[in-house]
Design an enzyme around this catalytic site. Structure first.
Site, PDB file in Angstrom:
ATOM      1  N   GLU A 137     122.567  50.040  19.997  1.00 29.72           N
ATOM      2  CA  GLU A 137     122.353  49.117  18.794  1.00 29.72           C
ATOM      3  C   GLU A 137     121.172  49.241  18.100  1.00 29.72           C
ATOM      4  OE1 GLU A 137     125.476  45.685  20.717  1.00 29.72           O
ATOM      5  OE2 GLU A 137     123.374  45.383  21.176  1.00 29.72           O
TER       6      GLU A 137
ATOM      7  N   LYS B 274     123.946  30.395  18.964  1.00 32.12           N
ATOM      8  CA  LYS B 274     122.799  31.518  19.192  1.00 32.12           C
ATOM      9  C   LYS B 274     121.723  31.297  18.423  1.00 32.12           C
ATOM     10  CE  LYS B 274     126.104  34.040  20.988  1.00 32.12           C
ATOM     11  NZ  LYS B 274     126.679  35.254  20.509  1.00 32.12           N
TER      12      LYS B 274
END
Ligand code: 5RP
Length: 215
Positions: free
Chosen positions: A101, A119
């Site tokens: 990533e 989040k």
């Protein structure tokens, strides 16, 4: 939360332009993005995937997956996160895909992060910070992390990354200076990558909701 994830994933499609090679992250929020991408797959030139898991889902939809070495620089990367602060700095790696990533984020001009509202945090560190480590260095790195940060590293037992490495999840951190912590943890021999995305944060954050919020 899955509805919020779906709304964020679908909103990110607005950033996909005709002919693009799209960088694709990993996780349950990204799965919604992949499913939405499938509907416009004939308009894109392909994807670069950050994990075997995302590659499998992309291929199930008949979406082409390219090698980053052939794709070159990317215009767009779409990925989720485990935590996101007000400066768009992230903790990632809950799905153990942090290294690939981070490589794709670095290769991309625009990083669009898709999250559900849970989040969003004022300060990173409530979610245990994932660190990918070469297996033989596991104990050494754990000791150095304790000395350096005061956090408690826990071996994610039974998990091997797509790169053949292990994950340490570092608990009890309050990361007030994520850029410095990312740099310092990266220096420990045996660390492959750190799940802090602070030096290269997201450019856009989409928070799933009705309607989605674009930050
Ligand atoms: C994987 C990741 C994911 O983006 C992160 O764990 C969020 O996952 P989800 O969308 O399932 O909540 O960093 O390594």
């Amino acid at each position: 939360m899955s509805e919020m994830k779906r709304l964020a994933g679908e909103k990110a499609i607005e950033y996909v332009e005709d002919g693009m090679i799209v960088g694709v992250g990993t996780g349950s929020t990204v799965a919604y993005f992949i499913d939405a991408l499938a509907r416009i797959k004939d308009r894109i030139a392909g994807t670069v995937s950050s994990s075997e898991q995302s590659t499998a889902r992309l291929r199930q939809h008949g979406i082409e997956v390219l090698d980053l070495n052939h794709a070159g620089a990317l215009s767009l990367y779409v990925d989720g996160a485990d935590e996101c602060d007000p400066h768009k700095r992230l903790i990632k790696g809950g799905g153990a895909a942090l290294t690939r990533e981070k490589i794709i984020a670095e290769a991309s001009q625009k990083f669009v992060c898709i999250v559900d509202p849970s989040k969003q945090v004022p300060v990173l560190g409530t979610f245990p910070l994932p660190v990918e480590v070469i297996p033989m260095a596991r104990s050494l790195v754990a000791r150095e992390i304790v000395a350096m940060t005061g956090g408690q590293p826990v071996w994610r037992d039974g998990v091997t990354t797509d790169n053949g490495n292990v994950i340490l999840d570092v608990h009890n951190l309050s990361i007030v200076d994520p850029v410095t912590m990312e740099r310092e943890l990266n220096q420990i021999p045996g660390v492959v990558s750190v799940g802090l995305f602070a030096r290269r944060p997201a450019d856009v954050v989409i928070v799933g909701g009705q309607p989605p919020q674009v930050l």
